[in-house]
Design an enzyme around this catalytic site. Structure first.
Site, PDB file in Angstrom:
ATOM      1  N   SER A 125       0.825  -1.208   0.000  1.00  0.00           N
ATOM      2  CA  SER A 125       0.000   0.000   0.000  1.00  0.00           C
ATOM      3  C   SER A 125       0.857   1.256   0.000  1.00  0.00           C
ATOM      4  O   SER A 125       1.968   1.273   0.548  1.00  0.00           O
ATOM      5  CB  SER A 125      -0.892  -0.012   1.243  1.00  0.00           C
ATOM      6  OG  SER A 125      -1.484   1.233   1.466  1.00  0.00           O
ATOM      7  N   TYR A 150      -2.630  -0.823  10.750  1.00  0.00           N
ATOM      8  CA  TYR A 150      -2.796  -1.388   9.407  1.00  0.00           C
ATOM      9  C   TYR A 150      -1.600  -1.023   8.526  1.00  0.00           C
ATOM     10  O   TYR A 150      -0.975  -1.882   7.896  1.00  0.00           O
ATOM     11  CB  TYR A 150      -4.091  -0.889   8.754  1.00  0.00           C
ATOM     12  CG  TYR A 150      -4.087  -1.092   7.254  1.00  0.00           C
ATOM     13  CD1 TYR A 150      -4.241  -2.360   6.716  1.00  0.00           C
ATOM     14  CD2 TYR A 150      -3.875  -0.019   6.374  1.00  0.00           C
ATOM     15  CE1 TYR A 150      -4.196  -2.558   5.339  1.00  0.00           C
ATOM     16  CE2 TYR A 150      -3.832  -0.210   5.012  1.00  0.00           C
ATOM     17  CZ  TYR A 150      -3.994  -1.476   4.493  1.00  0.00           C
ATOM     18  OH  TYR A 150      -3.933  -1.672   3.141  1.00  0.00           O
ATOM     19  N   LYS A 154       1.711  -3.371   6.714  1.00  0.00           N
ATOM     20  CA  LYS A 154       2.201  -3.384   5.332  1.00  0.00           C
ATOM     21  C   LYS A 154       3.710  -3.140   5.301  1.00  0.00           C
ATOM     22  O   LYS A 154       4.448  -3.770   4.539  1.00  0.00           O
ATOM     23  CB  LYS A 154       1.460  -2.331   4.482  1.00  0.00           C
ATOM     24  CG  LYS A 154      -0.002  -2.660   4.247  1.00  0.00           C
ATOM     25  CD  LYS A 154      -0.183  -3.996   3.545  1.00  0.00           C
ATOM     26  CE  LYS A 154      -1.622  -4.353   3.297  1.00  0.00           C
ATOM     27  NZ  LYS A 154      -1.798  -5.714   2.749  1.00  0.00           N
TER      28      LYS A 154
END
Length: 339
Positions: A125, A150, A154
């Site tokens: 991302s 989150y 990544k």
């Protein structure tokens, strides 16, 4: 060739399965159905005429992961989407995100290391960049401290793959850093179907237009951008899905320059929230009920990709526009509400 797609009934995963099957790959899907539905499998089959092999499996269960790979030793590559992905929820429940997004990656890489062919595509991302110092954002931009658990998963995921590639020359990995995927398949057989209140802009737009949401909030109009609203790089999910197939073929054909590579996937163009709304209104003919609200914590001002590396090295470029994406998202929303 048999390709494993984890999270293959999710938004990006399902569109990627379609593109893989269109290219003649045999696809095996793993999904725990925590944020997806069996209807998606029917949609994939309707588009391609081929029903992919599906196994409902919780990747947090290490013994079941081992059992799966013991019966699928002929997998030629893995595209790994399966992960929890709501930024707000990750702040509220970080341990869920670290367990689901990190442990599962480790288990899969351990099993991949036992296979004859070790090709791995990771769903990453642009959140790894945070608020970049320069725009557009290149792959060489510094990875900033994550704004959320989150985003951190990544970053950690990329580090795990990179470190594993260093000690295992047989493993070939590509991390694809997405910007903002939107839209749906042009057939309206599959699309974005968030459970509960949408976390992303476009489903909130389409649900508001359908009358499911009373009003759309635009968070902040006092940012240092052209119209004061945040700017993002909105990429059509079909273009994004095709990039995964191109990246996989790069590994299968041995065209990778090193055994760990990173590519940005975006259009290279930033669009503001108000421009996205205007695009939707234009293609749908609907006036959208929206209001300007206070800024939202954690939102970066602007993020859009430098796509030169993906264009020149990967040999991929986007073909679909913001209007195309909005039109397909609206067609999808109308279809699912008629059911």
């Amino acid at each position: 060739m048999k390709i494993l797609v984890t999270g293959g009934l999710g938004f990006i995963g399902s569109h990627t399965v379609v593109e893989l099957q269109n290219e003649g790959f045999e696809v095996v899907i793993i999904d725990d159905l925590s944020n997806s539905s069996m209807d998606v499998l029917e949609g994939i089959t309707a588009i391609t005429g081929v029903k992919p092999h599906f196994e409902q499996l919780d990747l947090k269960d290490r013994s079941k992961v081992e059992d799966f790979f013991a019966t699928h030793k002929d997998i030629a590559g893995i595209i790994h989407f399966a992960a929890s992905k709501a930024v707000g929820e990750s702040v509220q429940n970080p341990l869920k995100y670290y367990e689901n997004n990190i442990n599962t990656l480790v288990y899969i890489l351990k099993e991949l290391g036992k296979l004859q062919q070790q090709n791995f595509i990771f769903s990453s991302s642009c959140t790894v960049y945070g608020q970049a110092d320069e725009l557009p954002i290149t792959e060489n931009a510094p990875v900033k401290p994550a704004e959320s658990p989150y985003g951190n998963t990544k970053q950690i995921g990329e580090e795990i793959i990179r470190d594993t590639c260093k000690v295992n020359p047989e493993l070939k990995g590509i991390a694809l850093r997405y910007f903002n995927p939107i839209g749906a398949h042009p057939t309206a057989e599959i699309g974005e179907l968030p459970k509960g209140v949408p976390q992303n802009l476009v489903p909130f737009i389409t649900q508001t237009a359908m009358g499911l949401r009373e009003q759309l909030s635009v968070f902040g109009d006092d940012y240092p951008t052209e119209d004061g609203t945040c700017v993002r790089d909105y990429i059509h999910v079909v273009d994004l899905a095709k990039a995964h197939v191109v990246a996989l073929q790069r590994l299968l054909q041995g065209k990778n320059k090193s055994n760990y590579e990173v590519f940005n996937l975006g259009t290279g163009k930033g669009s503001s929230v108000l421009e996205a709304i205007q695009s939707f209104e234009k293609v749908s003919g609907q006036q959208l009920n929206y209001k300007i609200a206070d800024r939202r914590a954690g939102d970066v001002i602007a993020a859009y990709a430098d796509t030169d590396k993906a264009n020149d090295v990967l040999g991929w470029r986007t073909e679909l526009t913001l209007d195309d994406a909005m039109a397909s998202a609206w067609k999808w929303e109308q279809k699912i509400r008629r059911k």
